[in-house]
Design an enzyme around this catalytic site. Sequence first.
Site, mmCIF file in Angstrom:
data_model
loop_
_atom_site.group_PDB
_atom_site.id
_atom_site.type_symbol
_atom_site.label_atom_id
_atom_site.label_comp_id
_atom_site.label_asym_id
_atom_site.label_seq_id
_atom_site.Cartn_x
_atom_site.Cartn_y
_atom_site.Cartn_z
ATOM 1 N N LYS A 1 39.259 -36.989 33.204
ATOM 2 C CA LYS A 1 39.802 -38.215 32.613
ATOM 3 C C LYS A 1 40.283 -39.195 33.685
ATOM 4 O O LYS A 1 40.553 -38.805 34.812
ATOM 5 C CB LYS A 1 40.961 -37.872 31.661
HETATM 6 C C1 LIG Z 1 38.003 -37.682 22.610
HETATM 7 C C2 LIG Z 1 38.673 -36.426 23.087
HETATM 8 N N1 LIG Z 1 39.585 -35.834 22.305
HETATM 9 C C3 LIG Z 1 40.232 -34.722 22.703
HETATM 10 C C4 LIG Z 1 39.971 -34.131 23.922
HETATM 11 C C5 LIG Z 1 40.663 -32.866 24.276
HETATM 12 O O1 LIG Z 1 41.466 -32.954 25.406
HETATM 13 P P1 LIG Z 1 41.761 -31.672 26.302
HETATM 14 O O2 LIG Z 1 40.489 -31.285 26.982
HETATM 15 O O3 LIG Z 1 42.817 -32.124 27.261
HETATM 16 O O4 LIG Z 1 42.252 -30.594 25.408
HETATM 17 C C6 LIG Z 1 39.034 -34.724 24.780
HETATM 18 C C7 LIG Z 1 38.730 -34.114 26.084
HETATM 19 O O5 LIG Z 1 37.613 -34.202 26.559
HETATM 20 C C8 LIG Z 1 38.369 -35.894 24.352
HETATM 21 O O6 LIG Z 1 37.460 -36.507 25.129
#
Ligand SMILES: Cc1ncc(COP(=O)(O)O)c(C=O)c1O
Length: 424
Positions: free
Chosen positions: A206
């Site tokens: 990210k």
């Molecule tokens: C749109 C979206 N929602 C939720 C997530 C979930 O985040 P995390 O990987 O920190 O759990 C991501 C991660 O790629 C994402 O791109």
Amino acid sequence: MPGPTHGGTLNDLDTVREAWGAWPIVPPNADRYVIQALHSRRWAISSIVTQDAPELFEQRFAREFAAYLEVPTVVPTDHGSSALVMALTALGLPSGSHVVVPALTWVATATAVFRAGYVPVVCDVDSRTGTMTAEALRAALTPRTRAVIVVHWACTMADMDALLAVAAEAGLPVVEDAAQAHGALWRDRAAGALGDLGCFSLQQAKVLSVGEGGAVVSRHASWRTRLEELRADSRSWRPAGEVRVGDMALAETAGIMGSNFGMNDLAAALACAQLELLDAQHDIRNGNYLRLVEECERIPGVSVPVPPEQQTRLSLYEIPIRFADAAPGEAARLAGRLRETTGLRSYLPRHPLVGSSLLNVGSVPAIADKAAEFDELHRDRNYPAAEAIAASSVVLHHSAFLATDEEMDTLVSALAALAGERRR
Ligand SMILES: Cc1ncc(COP(=O)(O)O)c(C=O)c1O
């Protein structure tokens, strides 16, 4: 759209990136902050206040990210996925409620709905930007719809004016999944601060990265205690004036049954250092992206999403480069060619949620009833826009846009050459 319209000079770039396409980077203050967190010996929010460490980096990051987004409430978490589960649980909907989600997103948007005890209903997206549309949302509503998750996907914010209007009409709370949109602005208001609750991921790839991390935010101060309890086993911060050295900083307020989703303080120290660079990185990436938008007008058969005019700042995550009339399987070949000619990591977008192997809903016996309902609800639904985007796009990571003018020239020439090869 404000911001520079040219690429970064090497001087700017030296402080905000390491090499073209390299990610993540170690920001200048990371070593100092992380070492400070390490030696504070307060690595968790569940820890005793000491003379040397009266405040955690976690609390500092919450304060600084709140100022950055202009919201009163930020609760850091261990993952973006946990942030989504917390936001959905905080809504307090009846078991089995339907929650509308868009077809293009990371699978966690939908799995979080199941984990909170609800059933996702997947809707199609805008054929140019890949984000949820008001029409698709309206068409997905069922008598049991109780909430909407709007995802700001890839590099474009969803049309919040239109989506908030439909949600208000239907009396539905809106959770923004802004995992891919830190610092994006819609009419100068931050992604995550427009709906009722916003969720971020600070995962490795990210724009604001600590490896694993996240945050739930809200424009309402009233959500704060509930969210804190949801991430710390029903405990929330004692008011600042009441905390003494030797105390546990968390009080057992127990208004709602929580889970243990807190961010550890080494990650929070890194988050503070990353946040210091974010706007400078946005400026360079966004300037380069706007140049690519213009260049694509001159490259037949190649396009990238054109930012909506209400979006006053972009936050690039993964940029889908669209090849018109791509034959089945052609995108994989084009991704390989783009990697060969630029050295940049270029890859295929995720499969739309319905039909994604990652959304293996039948594999968890405890949600068998909700999984069966999900299958039934989606038997006759189609996602032509999401499928067309997924089949005809090659994705570039945002790190490709932390680039000099010459590196952007290389990218533009590579795309023009690919377009030429396709015409022959
Ligand atoms: C749109 C979206 N929602 C939720 C997530 C979930 O985040 P995390 O990987 O920190 O759990 C991501 C991660 O790629 C994402 O791109």
